[in-house]
Structure formats: C-alpha cells, structure tokens
Design a protein around this motif. Sequence first.
Motif, PDB file in Angstrom:
ATOM      1  N   ASP A  40      -6.317  -2.310  -0.848  1.00 38.97           N
ATOM      2  CA  ASP A  40      -5.206  -2.232   0.095  1.00 38.97           C
ATOM      3  C   ASP A  40      -5.386  -3.182   1.277  1.00 38.97           C
ATOM      4  N   VAL A  74      -7.774  -6.658   2.234  1.00 35.84           N
ATOM      5  CA  VAL A  74      -8.650  -7.690   1.682  1.00 35.84           C
ATOM      6  C   VAL A  74      -9.056  -8.629   2.810  1.00 35.84           C
ATOM      7  N   CYS A 133      -5.217  -7.506  -4.897  1.00 38.46           N
ATOM      8  CA  CYS A 133      -4.342  -6.771  -3.995  1.00 38.46           C
ATOM      9  C   CYS A 133      -3.496  -5.730  -4.723  1.00 38.46           C
ATOM     10  N   ALA A 138      -0.471  -4.887  -0.134  1.00 37.25           N
ATOM     11  CA  ALA A 138      -1.783  -5.027   0.508  1.00 37.25           C
ATOM     12  C   ALA A 138      -1.745  -6.075   1.623  1.00 37.25           C
ATOM     13  N   VAL A 175      -3.921  -9.046   3.559  1.00 36.28           N
ATOM     14  CA  VAL A 175      -5.046  -9.982   3.491  1.00 36.28           C
ATOM     15  C   VAL A 175      -5.244 -10.583   4.874  1.00 36.28           C
ATOM     16  N   ARG A 223       0.886 -10.155   3.965  1.00 36.89           N
ATOM     17  CA  ARG A 223       1.147  -8.997   3.106  1.00 36.89           C
ATOM     18  C   ARG A 223       1.574  -9.469   1.725  1.00 36.89           C
ATOM     19  N   TYR A 224       0.963  -8.832   0.694  1.00 34.52           N
ATOM     20  CA  TYR A 224       1.306  -9.197  -0.674  1.00 34.52           C
ATOM     21  C   TYR A 224       2.586  -8.494  -1.098  1.00 34.52           C
TER      22      TYR A 224
END
Length: 211
Positions: free
Chosen positions: A114, A116, A141, A145, A147, A190-191
Amino acid sequence: MKDWLEWHQDYDDESSELSGRLRSVQQSIRAHLDAHPDGPIRVISACAGQGRDLIEVLATHPARDRVTARLVELDPRLAETARAAAAANGLTGIEVVEADAGASAPYAGAVPADLVLFCGVFGNITPEDTEATVRALPAFCTPGATVIWTRGRHDPDIRGQIRAWFTEAGFEELAFDAPTGVAWSVGTNRYLGPEAPAAPERLFTFTSYLT
C-alpha cells in the motif's frame, strides 16, 4: 566506495540537507497513514538504510500496530541499526531483510504493498535503470498505493523525466517537493492502475552513479 554508515551521520544534523529531505519524506508517509485510518497497511522500502523515514513516523503514529513493513537493505550495519530501532520502538510489524534491493526476490510475500518507499535509490542508479524501475513499480503496488521517491538535482537532472515516467506507468502525482536552494527533491505518486504482472527479476543495479 562510499561508507554509507558515515553518510547517514548527516541525519543527526537537523540543519543538513539530508535531514530536510527526511522531513519531507516523513510528511508524505504521515499523509498516507492519516488517509487510511482503518485496516492493515503494507509497506516496502528499497535501499532502506537505517529505516529512519518509516520507523520515526510509526514510533508515534496511531497506525503503528496496523502496519507491516519489509525494509530491504544490503549493508549489514545499516540493517542492524534499523532492526534495533524497530525493536526499541516496539514495532513488531517491521521486518528488515539484508539483501540486494535491486532484485525482485527480497520483496516476495510483501507485495503488492500500500506504501512503497524508493528513497535514496534513483540518485545512485543509471537513468536507464531508473526508467525501468519506475515502469516496473506497478507490480509492487496495490491499486491506489502511494509511492514516495527521491532524486537530487545532480547532472543529468532527470527529475522531469522521472515524473513523466510515473505518469506513463499509471500514476498520478500527489506532490513534488523541490525547495529552492537545496539539492534534494521528493516525489509522491498514487497508482491508478489495476493489479500488475510480476516485476522482472532485476530492477536496478546500485552503483552510486551519482554521489
């Protein structure tokens, strides 16, 4: 070869650029935790060093008992410092793995995550490896998630390209902190994509390309 234990001493100087970067990374970590007030949170950290970014936040954050984290660090001295700090703060959900963070194997069982953290990575690998790593990050991810990554202004200054690579890989930019007068910058993305296929066996080779 750079002595990374000695390099980490700048964290103890609150006026150093390294401490400034740390505070920025920690702000983004707190923002992610605050935005997820319920449920488990899984974290991975590449080239985690002493784990100060995550451990210092979790030490006092209400989400501390909901977080499980895997910190990947090759230097045994830094890895042991991270383990000791996690234990001293009662953070039983933190696992420190002494391994090459540029390989995918050390993250097995801990991804998709969640949150990274790829801090202190892109400034020490080639631009080609940086691009390949960004494009592989969806495999690490969960959908939605966060990053967090860092990169300095060093030549070649590829920060603009990194930001574009994240967009092309299915991320939206939440923040890009690059204060005037300092060398560091911190990106938070954000993914937005779906679950992705497994990452390649090799992400990058840590070369201290830029020091």
